[in-house]
Design a protein around this motif. Structure first.
Motif, PDB file in Angstrom:
ATOM      1  N   ILE A 132      -5.648 -10.709   0.588  1.00  0.00           N
ATOM      2  CA  ILE A 132      -4.270 -10.479   1.062  1.00  0.00           C
ATOM      3  C   ILE A 132      -3.279 -11.091   0.063  1.00  0.00           C
ATOM      4  O   ILE A 132      -2.280 -10.468  -0.309  1.00  0.00           O
ATOM      5  CB  ILE A 132      -4.073 -11.055   2.489  1.00  0.00           C
ATOM      6  N   ALA A 133      -3.590 -12.298  -0.401  1.00  0.00           N
ATOM      7  CA  ALA A 133      -2.705 -12.957  -1.379  1.00  0.00           C
ATOM      8  C   ALA A 133      -2.643 -12.130  -2.672  1.00  0.00           C
ATOM      9  O   ALA A 133      -1.575 -11.974  -3.266  1.00  0.00           O
ATOM     10  CB  ALA A 133      -3.212 -14.364  -1.666  1.00  0.00           C
ATOM     11  N   ASP A 134      -3.777 -11.590  -3.092  1.00  0.00           N
ATOM     12  CA  ASP A 134      -3.786 -10.738  -4.295  1.00  0.00           C
ATOM     13  C   ASP A 134      -2.950  -9.478  -4.073  1.00  0.00           C
ATOM     14  O   ASP A 134      -2.147  -9.092  -4.912  1.00  0.00           O
ATOM     15  CB  ASP A 134      -5.218 -10.291  -4.645  1.00  0.00           C
ATOM     16  N   GLU A 135      -3.166  -8.834  -2.941  1.00  0.00           N
ATOM     17  CA  GLU A 135      -2.457  -7.564  -2.694  1.00  0.00           C
ATOM     18  C   GLU A 135      -0.951  -7.778  -2.621  1.00  0.00           C
ATOM     19  O   GLU A 135      -0.177  -6.920  -3.039  1.00  0.00           O
ATOM     20  CB  GLU A 135      -2.943  -6.862  -1.419  1.00  0.00           C
ATOM     21  N   ARG A 136      -0.548  -8.932  -2.113  1.00  0.00           N
ATOM     22  CA  ARG A 136       0.888  -9.222  -2.029  1.00  0.00           C
ATOM     23  C   ARG A 136       1.485  -9.231  -3.437  1.00  0.00           C
ATOM     24  O   ARG A 136       2.569  -8.699  -3.675  1.00  0.00           O
ATOM     25  CB  ARG A 136       1.100 -10.570  -1.337  1.00  0.00           C
ATOM     26  N   ARG A 137       0.768  -9.811  -4.379  1.00  0.00           N
ATOM     27  CA  ARG A 137       1.237  -9.852  -5.770  1.00  0.00           C
ATOM     28  C   ARG A 137       1.270  -8.438  -6.363  1.00  0.00           C
ATOM     29  O   ARG A 137       2.227  -8.064  -7.034  1.00  0.00           O
ATOM     30  CB  ARG A 137       0.270 -10.748  -6.562  1.00  0.00           C
ATOM     31  N   HIS A 138       0.250  -7.632  -6.054  1.00  0.00           N
ATOM     32  CA  HIS A 138       0.195  -6.276  -6.618  1.00  0.00           C
ATOM     33  C   HIS A 138       1.335  -5.406  -6.083  1.00  0.00           C
ATOM     34  O   HIS A 138       1.949  -4.643  -6.830  1.00  0.00           O
ATOM     35  CB  HIS A 138      -1.149  -5.605  -6.285  1.00  0.00           C
ATOM     36  N   VAL A 139       1.599  -5.521  -4.788  1.00  0.00           N
ATOM     37  CA  VAL A 139       2.676  -4.731  -4.192  1.00  0.00           C
ATOM     38  C   VAL A 139       4.025  -5.166  -4.782  1.00  0.00           C
ATOM     39  O   VAL A 139       4.883  -4.343  -5.090  1.00  0.00           O
ATOM     40  CB  VAL A 139       2.658  -4.885  -2.644  1.00  0.00           C
ATOM     41  N   GLY A 140       4.177  -6.473  -4.994  1.00  0.00           N
ATOM     42  CA  GLY A 140       5.417  -7.002  -5.582  1.00  0.00           C
ATOM     43  C   GLY A 140       5.649  -6.437  -6.974  1.00  0.00           C
ATOM     44  O   GLY A 140       6.768  -6.043  -7.325  1.00  0.00           O
ATOM     45  N   PHE A 141       4.596  -6.355  -7.766  1.00  0.00           N
ATOM     46  CA  PHE A 141       4.712  -5.779  -9.109  1.00  0.00           C
ATOM     47  C   PHE A 141       5.175  -4.325  -9.018  1.00  0.00           C
ATOM     48  O   PHE A 141       6.077  -3.896  -9.733  1.00  0.00           O
ATOM     49  CB  PHE A 141       3.367  -5.852  -9.847  1.00  0.00           C
ATOM     50  N   GLY A 142       4.543  -3.568  -8.121  1.00  0.00           N
ATOM     51  CA  GLY A 142       4.894  -2.150  -7.973  1.00  0.00           C
ATOM     52  C   GLY A 142       6.386  -1.990  -7.712  1.00  0.00           C
ATOM     53  O   GLY A 142       7.066  -1.205  -8.372  1.00  0.00           O
ATOM     54  N   GLU A 143       6.876  -2.770  -6.767  1.00  0.00           N
ATOM     55  CA  GLU A 143       8.294  -2.657  -6.419  1.00  0.00           C
ATOM     56  C   GLU A 143       9.193  -3.065  -7.575  1.00  0.00           C
ATOM     57  O   GLU A 143      10.190  -2.420  -7.864  1.00  0.00           O
ATOM     58  CB  GLU A 143       8.614  -3.573  -5.239  1.00  0.00           C
ATOM     59  N   ASN A 144       8.828  -4.159  -8.241  1.00  0.00           N
ATOM     60  CA  ASN A 144       9.702  -4.689  -9.286  1.00  0.00           C
ATOM     61  C   ASN A 144       9.705  -3.837 -10.537  1.00  0.00           C
ATOM     62  O   ASN A 144      10.720  -3.685 -11.188  1.00  0.00           O
ATOM     63  CB  ASN A 144       9.261  -6.112  -9.661  1.00  0.00           C
ATOM     64  N   ARG A 145       8.572  -3.294 -10.886  1.00  0.00           N
ATOM     65  CA  ARG A 145       8.490  -2.572 -12.155  1.00  0.00           C
ATOM     66  C   ARG A 145       8.924  -1.120 -12.025  1.00  0.00           C
ATOM     67  O   ARG A 145       9.503  -0.554 -12.940  1.00  0.00           O
ATOM     68  CB  ARG A 145       7.033  -2.624 -12.681  1.00  0.00           C
ATOM     69  N   ILE A 146       8.644  -0.519 -10.870  1.00  0.00           N
ATOM     70  CA  ILE A 146       8.784   0.929 -10.825  1.00  0.00           C
ATOM     71  C   ILE A 146      10.209   1.383 -10.473  1.00  0.00           C
ATOM     72  O   ILE A 146      10.604   2.478 -10.828  1.00  0.00           O
ATOM     73  CB  ILE A 146       7.718   1.540  -9.874  1.00  0.00           C
ATOM     74  N   GLY A 147      10.967   0.503  -9.801  1.00  0.00           N
ATOM     75  CA  GLY A 147      12.334   0.883  -9.417  1.00  0.00           C
ATOM     76  C   GLY A 147      13.135   1.374 -10.613  1.00  0.00           C
ATOM     77  O   GLY A 147      13.764   2.432 -10.565  1.00  0.00           O
TER      78      GLY A 147
END
Ligand SMILES: [Fe+2]
Ligand SMILES: [Fe+2]
Length: 295
Positions: A180-195
């Protein structure tokens, strides 16, 4: 880019993950923790645990293929380095859930046939939609499909499983909390980079939204099949939990008590939670959530 850089650097990953919450763990849990006896006393529960874990292995194999494929497609080096850490995270997830299958009694020689036997065909279709984008070399669709859709789903599924296992299966609950801690980081990257990439490439929107719609359709079909399959095992698990004095508070998730809910109620709370998250996250990157057709 500097905040982005430090939050998603290999240095941050090392400190927070292998030297942080994974320190001292073995396959994601304390070395002394074992699967509980009650799973081995009930054929229905054991089969359900194997079946569920097979879906986790399948989802993580897809994430491994996607994150490693994205490294060479990424337009900048910060993203490549983050995706390299993510690739290792996903490989670890594949490994720990595969190890769980072994812990549940699956023989190494039977691993692939067990996965084939229990694979949810809708989850396989879900993964195919994403991997097709990677085959085409589409970085933007790939990141949205993986870091927003696949991982948004995984994040909520893991959280729900964590809530229903905290009391009776601390070994599995601990394995899940690291993921869960890993996935939280991955989802955060998606949001930050892709916008910013979506903003720069508005012509990509319709195609990416169509992919999200297709993936959401297969995801809801996956949930529907998963919860209608093992209805006996859910009831059995709840009965055993009550017998063993499990704390019902720990299995409260988004307002639903998982220790008494019916499989239909569990499916409803999971689908609601994931879709709400999709809407919020897609909104943040400038995309509009598309409702799939009814299953
Ligand atoms: Fe993962
Ligand atoms: Fe992930």
């Amino acid at each position: 880019m500097s905040n982005f850089l430090s939050a998603y650097s290999i240095q941050t990953w090392l400190e927070s993950c292998p030297q942080g919450y994974l320190e001292g763990t073995e396959f994601g849990h304390a070395p002394s923790e074992k699967e509980p006896d009650l799973l081995f006393d009930s054929e229905a529960l054991l089969e359900q645990a194997i079946q569920t874990t097979v879906q986790l292995v399948l989802g993580e194999r897809c994430a491994l293929a996607a994150s490693s494929g994205l490294i060479n497609l990424a337009p900048d080096h910060e993203s490549k380095r983050f995706l390299a850490t993510q690739t290792l995270d996903e490989a670890r997830h594949v490994e720990i859930f595969t190890q769980r299958l072994y812990d549940l009694g699956v023989k190494k020689a039977d691993l692939e046939s067990t996965i084939d036997q229990f694979a949810n065909p809708h989850l396989v279709a879900f993964a195919e939609v994403l991997l097709e984008k990677l085959d085409k070399g589409d970085f933007i669709a790939g990141v949205v499909g993986q870091n927003i859709v696949l991982e948004g789903m995984a994040f909520s599924v893991f959280e729900m499983m964590h809530a229903s296992n905290t009391s009776l299966n601390p070994k599995f609950a601990h394995t899940l909390s690291g993921t869960i801690a890993d996935e939280r980081r991955h989802v955060g990257f998606g949001e930050n980079r892709i916008g910013s990439l979506i903003k720069e490439n508005p012509e990509k929107k319709p195609e990416v939204e169509q992919m999200q719609k297709d993936m959401s359709y297969h995801m809801l079909a996956t949930f529907s099949r998963a919860f209608s399959q093992n209805t006996g095992a859910y009831a059995e698990g709840q009965r055993l939990a009550a017998e063993r004095g499990a704390d019902p508070k720990s299995s409260e998730w988004h307002g639903t008590n998982l220790s008494t809910a019916t499989p239909e109620e569990m499916e409803a709370v999971l689908a609601d939670t994931v879709l709400k998250e999709f809407k919020t996250r897609l909104g943040r990157i400038g995309l509009e959530y598309q409702s799939p057709a009814n299953i």
